[in-house]
Design an enzyme around this catalytic site. Structure first.
Site, PDB file in Angstrom:
ATOM      1  NE  ARG A 124      -5.305   1.192   3.362  1.00 31.95           N
ATOM      2  CZ  ARG A 124      -5.170   1.130   1.842  1.00 31.95           C
ATOM      3  NH1 ARG A 124      -6.099   1.389   1.278  1.00 31.95           N
ATOM      4  NH2 ARG A 124      -4.243   0.491   1.607  1.00 31.95           N
ATOM      5  CG  HIS A 125      -1.857   2.892   6.103  1.00 29.12           C
ATOM      6  ND1 HIS A 125      -1.687   3.475   4.715  1.00 29.12           N
ATOM      7  CD2 HIS A 125      -1.938   1.697   6.312  1.00 29.12           C
ATOM      8  CE1 HIS A 125      -1.415   2.284   4.141  1.00 29.12           C
ATOM      9  NE2 HIS A 125      -1.921   1.209   4.853  1.00 29.12           N
ATOM     10  CG  HIS A 167      -2.411  -2.455   8.491  1.00 27.98           C
ATOM     11  ND1 HIS A 167      -1.438  -1.778   7.726  1.00 27.98           N
ATOM     12  CD2 HIS A 167      -2.256  -2.669   9.761  1.00 27.98           C
ATOM     13  CE1 HIS A 167      -0.441  -1.895   8.452  1.00 27.98           C
ATOM     14  NE2 HIS A 167      -0.597  -2.257   9.925  1.00 27.98           N
TER      15      HIS A 167
END
Length: 638
Positions: free
Chosen positions: A379-380, A565
């Protein structure tokens, strides 16, 4: 505020109470509360909700629940009768609980302390809780000498369950005891208690991964069931409104910024219903505080999952084996029993602890011969709009659209956007700390000798920046190029408004010194993404683009990193493992639990085309939040 004034208005002023003749000084807790001016129904609810611990505890509960909209709701609590072990066997079970959780992770059995269930949950009015305790005391006194000592237990294991079962003869005696309690409770309180009809047992583990069975079975076999043990019949209660909610514990304080937000105090518990999360923003959940009874929105990274029994109230217990007089274990005054349970460490909520297991780093190129292919999905990092709020642009852009850094966690500069700075509203960058998070992950990959051959990411700026900083940590930012793949974007149903974000084109990203491959042709171009797509469409899109990425990289390197995401960790790996996607509600709840830089590893099983999740080559990243600080508001005196 009106509710607060109403509560205080019902408390008789101290000077009037002192002058009134006949004031109760040494009566029951209820009498004392009534003499203080509390309404009977509220006093009884406070005593039931605190286990009759003390007048002070009941008063504290009442004042903390001033804003509780259900303070005067007559809904009763739910009660249950358990047998709980004490002594050496209890310590051995506690050791099993801790070791099994540490080695194999949490399973369903860890939600409740070791016990034998004697009846189903039943409701009892607040005014009749004392009588319920009398019913248990009467029943125990009748059955005191009829139980086997020690209680005979047998280990039983199956593919998804491990437990200690009470041998049949003793189990029948316990069932008759439970039936007698049900009859006594009905007589004294008019409640309906349904005795447990299934085989009586102590659950050790269930709903665990099949691969953990041998380890759990070996740990269970180390429990000596003949160890000394006294069993105590114990009554617990819970708030019936939250019986099907998830229990969470607050780990960081939070002061509300808006009227619909909930104040958080470390140690408090939050009840969360999955049904109430459909309209919340990313990074936020809707929940109810145990301490205040108030509901509101709260940041999900300020809480952690807690055991189901953490919020249960202990009401009292009586030994069914030893000869200690029951008067020494008075019902409703469970200080002795409570201390015993806390000493054993059973059922209590432990402070936030990070347990790092020895981990063998994944050394992808250290062995000769063919290597397994690995897919890493991440995930970012921390994003600006979540940290600084929905209207963060007004904090750092002036009227002419010029960027002005107003906080140390804001980046020194932002890439220019051809559509203007308003495009950042739907495509926020990561914070300075988000960059640091990503570099930490890259450095950890470097230290573990993990080689990354290909990097793909979602077109969201936060994902591109995260991937770039991971490469910097890996010291590969000048060698590897990021392939921006629109097919990796999150579920478009979560995008506000009627249009998708106006992402920065790869050429402009490269011009902003981000390591982007400007020659890459995406498998799913932006034009193929539809706003408000269905859940099935999103899941199938993620699976399809992941398969195409894997196929594209075959024979060109073994390891692929996808930076996208929170939802991508599940959507990109689930069907690769040959599993069916979960339903959308469960999917949403799972996604909420994935933090910034959440990282998973998937490994191909030979040439079968089937992949399986494996331990990542790096340790997880955990950090705490820091709220906003204004020295003028906090320190400057008027």
């Amino acid at each position: 505020m009106a509710a607060r004034e109403e509560l205080y208005s019902k408390v008789t002023p101290r000077r009037d109470r002192l002058q009134r003749p006949g004031t109760v000084k040494h009566g029951s807790a209820l009498d004392v509360l009534l003499s203080m001016g509390f309404p009977r129904a509220r006093a009884q609810k406070a005593l039931a909700s605190t286990g009759g611990r003390s007048v002070q505890a009941a008063c504290d509960w009442l004042f903390s629940h001033v804003g509780d909209p259900f303070l005067d709701d007559p809904l009763p609590r739910e009660y249950v009768l358990y047998l709980r072990p004490t002594g050496p066997l209890a310590q051995k079970l506690s050791d099993f609980w801790q070791q099994s959780k540490q080695i194999c992770g949490k399973n369903k059995a860890h939600n409740i302390f070791p016990h034998i269930t004697l009846c189903q949950f039943f409701m009892c009015e607040d005014s009749k809780v004392d009588a319920l305790g009398e019913a248990l005391q009467t029943t125990v006194s009748r059955w005191k000498c009829k139980f086997s000592a020690p209680l005979p237990l047998e280990l039983y294991t199956s593919s998804n369950f491990i437990g200690l079962f009470v041998k049949e003869d003793s189990a029948e005696v316990l069932k008759k005891f439970a039936a007698d309690f049900a009859a006594e409770a009905a007589s004294k309180t008019e409640v309906h208690v349904e005795p447990h009809k299934k085989q009586l047992h102590v659950t050790l583990a269930y709903h665990f991964q099949a691969s953990h069975l041998p380890t759990l079975e070996k740990l269970a076999q180390n429990i000596d069931v003949k160890l000394g043990c006294d069993w105590v019949a114990t009554i617990f209660s819970r708030d019936i409104r939250f019986a099907n909610h998830e229990t969470l514990q607050v780990i960081y304080p939070y002061s509300p910024q808006n009227d619909d937000e909930l104040e958080l105090v470390p140690g408090d518990f939050i009840f969360m219903s999955p049904m109430e999360q459909t309209s919340t923003s990313e990074g936020w959940i809707y929940g109810t505080s145990l301490t205040t009874g108030c509901s509101g929105l709260l940041p999900e990274n300020y809480i952690t999952k807690a055991d189901e029994c953490s919020t249960w109230i202990f009401h009292g217990s009586y030994s069914i084996l030893n000869t200690v007089s029951s008067s020494s274990l008075a019902f409703g005054d469970g200080a002795l029993e409570r201390r015993q349970y806390e000493d054993q460490g059973l059922g209590e909520t432990t402070p936030l602890t990070i347990i790092c297991q020895p981990m063998q780093p994944l050394r992808v190129n250290s062995q000769p011969g063919p290597q397994k292919r690995c897919l890493f999905v991440c995930r970012h990092g921390e994003r600006m709009d979540v940290v600084f709020g929905k209207y963060w642009l007004s904090q750092c852009f002036d009227a002419k659209g010029r960027y002005i850094r107003t906080n140390l966690n804001m980046p020194h500069s932002l890439p220019q956007r051809s559509g203007g700075f308003r495009d950042y509203e739907k495509d926020a960058p990561i914070t300075v700390f988000g960059c640091m998070q990503a570099r930490l992950v890259g450095e950890a990959l470097l230290e573990s000798n993990t080689v990354i051959d290909h990097v793909y990411c979602s077109p969201s700026l936060r994902c591109v920046q995260t991937a770039h900083n991971i490469l910097k940590g890996l010291q590969q930012d000048n060698h590897l190029k990021i392939r921006v793949e629109p097919g990796l974007f999150e579920w478009t149903k979560w995008v506000a408004g009627s249009t998708l974000p106006a992402w920065i084109p790869p050429s402009e990203l490269a011009a902003a010194n981000l390591s982007v491959d400007t020659t890459y042709r995406p498998h799913i171009p932006v034009s193929k993404l539809a706003i408000s797509e269905s859940y099935d469409t999103y899941i199938n899109r993620s699976f399809q683009v992941t398969k195409e990425i894997i196929s594209e990289c075959k024979s060109k390197g073994n390891n692929i990193l996808i930076v996208a995401h929170a939802s991508s960790l599940e959507a990109c790996t689930c069907q690769l493992q040959g599993l069916s996607p979960q339903n959308s509600k469960d999917f949403v709840q799972m996604v909420r639990k994935i933090p910034y830089l959440g990282f998973c590893s998937c490994e191909e099983l030979g040439e079968t085309g089937i992949w399986q999740l494996t331990d990542p080559p790096i340790l997880p990243l955990t950090h705490g939040p820091t709220g906003g600080f204004n020295w003028r508001e906090t320190l400057l005196q008027e």
